[in-house]
Design a protein around this motif. Sequence first.
Motif, PDB file in Angstrom:
ATOM      1  N   ILE A 430      28.384  25.315  59.724  1.00 59.12           N
ATOM      2  CA  ILE A 430      28.714  26.688  60.113  1.00 59.12           C
ATOM      3  C   ILE A 430      30.047  27.083  59.484  1.00 59.12           C
ATOM      4  O   ILE A 430      31.077  26.444  59.730  1.00 59.12           O
ATOM      5  N   PRO A 431      30.072  28.133  58.631  1.00 55.57           N
ATOM      6  CA  PRO A 431      31.339  28.548  58.017  1.00 55.57           C
ATOM      7  C   PRO A 431      32.263  29.191  59.043  1.00 55.57           C
ATOM      8  O   PRO A 431      31.851  30.071  59.798  1.00 55.57           O
ATOM      9  N   THR A 432      33.502  28.715  59.088  1.00 57.89           N
ATOM     10  CA  THR A 432      34.492  29.271  60.012  1.00 57.89           C
ATOM     11  C   THR A 432      35.714  29.715  59.221  1.00 57.89           C
ATOM     12  O   THR A 432      36.056  29.129  58.182  1.00 57.89           O
ATOM     13  N   LEU A 433      36.392  30.733  59.730  1.00 54.05           N
ATOM     14  CA  LEU A 433      37.481  31.370  58.988  1.00 54.05           C
ATOM     15  C   LEU A 433      38.751  30.535  58.971  1.00 54.05           C
ATOM     16  O   LEU A 433      39.467  30.498  57.968  1.00 54.05           O
ATOM     17  N   GLY A 434      39.054  29.854  60.074  1.00 55.07           N
ATOM     18  CA  GLY A 434      40.337  29.169  60.229  1.00 55.07           C
ATOM     19  C   GLY A 434      40.719  28.271  59.065  1.00 55.07           C
ATOM     20  O   GLY A 434      41.816  28.419  58.492  1.00 55.07           O
ATOM     21  N   PRO A 435      39.882  27.297  58.675  1.00 52.73           N
ATOM     22  CA  PRO A 435      40.270  26.402  57.569  1.00 52.73           C
ATOM     23  C   PRO A 435      40.540  27.135  56.266  1.00 52.73           C
ATOM     24  O   PRO A 435      41.475  26.766  55.532  1.00 52.73           O
ATOM     25  N   PHE A 436      39.777  28.176  55.969  1.00 56.32           N
ATOM     26  CA  PHE A 436      39.975  28.895  54.714  1.00 56.32           C
ATOM     27  C   PHE A 436      41.288  29.688  54.719  1.00 56.32           C
ATOM     28  O   PHE A 436      42.022  29.686  53.733  1.00 56.32           O
ATOM     29  N   VAL A 437      41.564  30.367  55.829  1.00 58.60           N
ATOM     30  CA  VAL A 437      42.824  31.110  55.922  1.00 58.60           C
ATOM     31  C   VAL A 437      44.007  30.148  55.873  1.00 58.60           C
ATOM     32  O   VAL A 437      45.012  30.399  55.196  1.00 58.60           O
ATOM     33  N   GLY A 438      43.884  29.024  56.590  1.00 58.11           N
ATOM     34  CA  GLY A 438      44.959  28.030  56.586  1.00 58.11           C
ATOM     35  C   GLY A 438      45.220  27.494  55.188  1.00 58.11           C
ATOM     36  O   GLY A 438      46.377  27.349  54.766  1.00 58.11           O
ATOM     37  N   ALA A 439      44.142  27.207  54.451  1.00 57.82           N
ATOM     38  CA  ALA A 439      44.292  26.670  53.089  1.00 57.82           C
ATOM     39  C   ALA A 439      44.949  27.678  52.167  1.00 57.82           C
ATOM     40  O   ALA A 439      45.879  27.344  51.420  1.00 57.82           O
TER      41      ALA A 439
END
Length: 457
Positions: A430-439
């Motif tokens: 399931i794609p979640t926003l948190g890891p991408f924004v954090g990266a």
Amino acid sequence: MLYLTSAVLGAALCCFAYLGLRARWVDGSLDDYVTARNSQTASTLGLSFLASGMGAWILFAPPEIGAFVGPLALAGYALGSALPFIVLGLYGPKIRRALPEGRSIAEFAEACYGQGVRRWVTLVSVGYMACFLAAELTAIGAITALLSDVPPPLVIIGVALTTLIYTAMGGLRASLATDRWQAWLLLALLLAVGSVTLWRLPTMPNEAALPSIPVANALSVALTLVIAVTAANLFHQGYWQRVWAARDDQSLGRGAWLGGGMTVVVVMMIGGLGMLAAMSGAPLGNPPMPFFALLSNAPIWLTLPALVLAVTLVASSVDTLQNGIASLVVARSEKRGVSLTTARWVTVALMIPVVVIALQGLSVLRLFLIADLLCAAIVVPVLLGLWQRMTPVAAIAGGVAGLLGAILPGWLSQGSIITGVVAASFPGSIPTLGPFVGALAASTLVSVLLAMVTKKR
């Protein structure tokens, strides 16, 4: 029907092989094999961006997003699919001027930061494209099983071998030549299959409404898809090859905008079918596959064009990926005395593990998301390479910070670094926003701050 389907698919693959082999430059150099330098017009590039970017994934992901999340997230997906072309169209002329004899994103990274960053970028790019290849070949196997009685391994191996023949022999010129025809074919087939599928839709109930989720959730999904797809595709070497293949800066810019515009239209159109399927109350299947649910119990005259469409989509993306991976591996081969024949064998060798993985029928969505996240962690430091204040230390530190930033949201919310790592590996796919924004945030912040305080190059 088995023999008819096999004959039609075989004929389509033979046509692609003929077009690719006809375009090869027999006496060309290794440089021409991997770049087709300064030779392609805007229209050819636009069609190539469309064909190479469109794979079998468009028959799965956009309809499902349209059916369950709604138009806002679908628009985000369409934008994310087209944005890498636009970025390269805008940024590409500067790259061409800074690196006129360049061939790859890895060479760009080396020119900006040195060998260490080049190896890192090469590893991420090859890993991402290998996941993409495995996903496309796995998808054509699944589609074959859904729409025909042809054994899926036969089609997987057929597509891999056919594209390998003309890309190994003709290099990038062969891929570009087939892309042009494959783009027109997929547009025609998509229009035909989509029109007939609409005609076969169940009667729309009076209470039908657009699929939707709360606006905040829809925006989160849309932003996640924009970041993930854009960051990952900026490490797609097949797209970077076209930066130097363009006849001039104007051809690159116009081709990028043309390819991006057509990509948005195609993704929105196929995703719209998913929305209409959900609104009509048609059974979407388990697991849900709205596009193929609309083809259930369809006659052979409809399923056969749909299967040819899927093979065209897969072939157009696979040949680009094959040549892209090979070009990364042999980018500096001439300096080491490696021949064009060796480059061709590298292309063949790289496909063997990919086909083996594809034949397993595994789900690669989670691998895709992890690869997307790795790309998101280093994409900003790499693209900042033309900024004169950037240094190798700032780029490497930014990439490391991006990896840490990816696990930070889960770490902070759950209080455990292990939980953060697990969350960044997308359990349940399931794609979640948190890891991408954090990266993105961590890599950008650390890169810029260190570049400002370290010595200017």
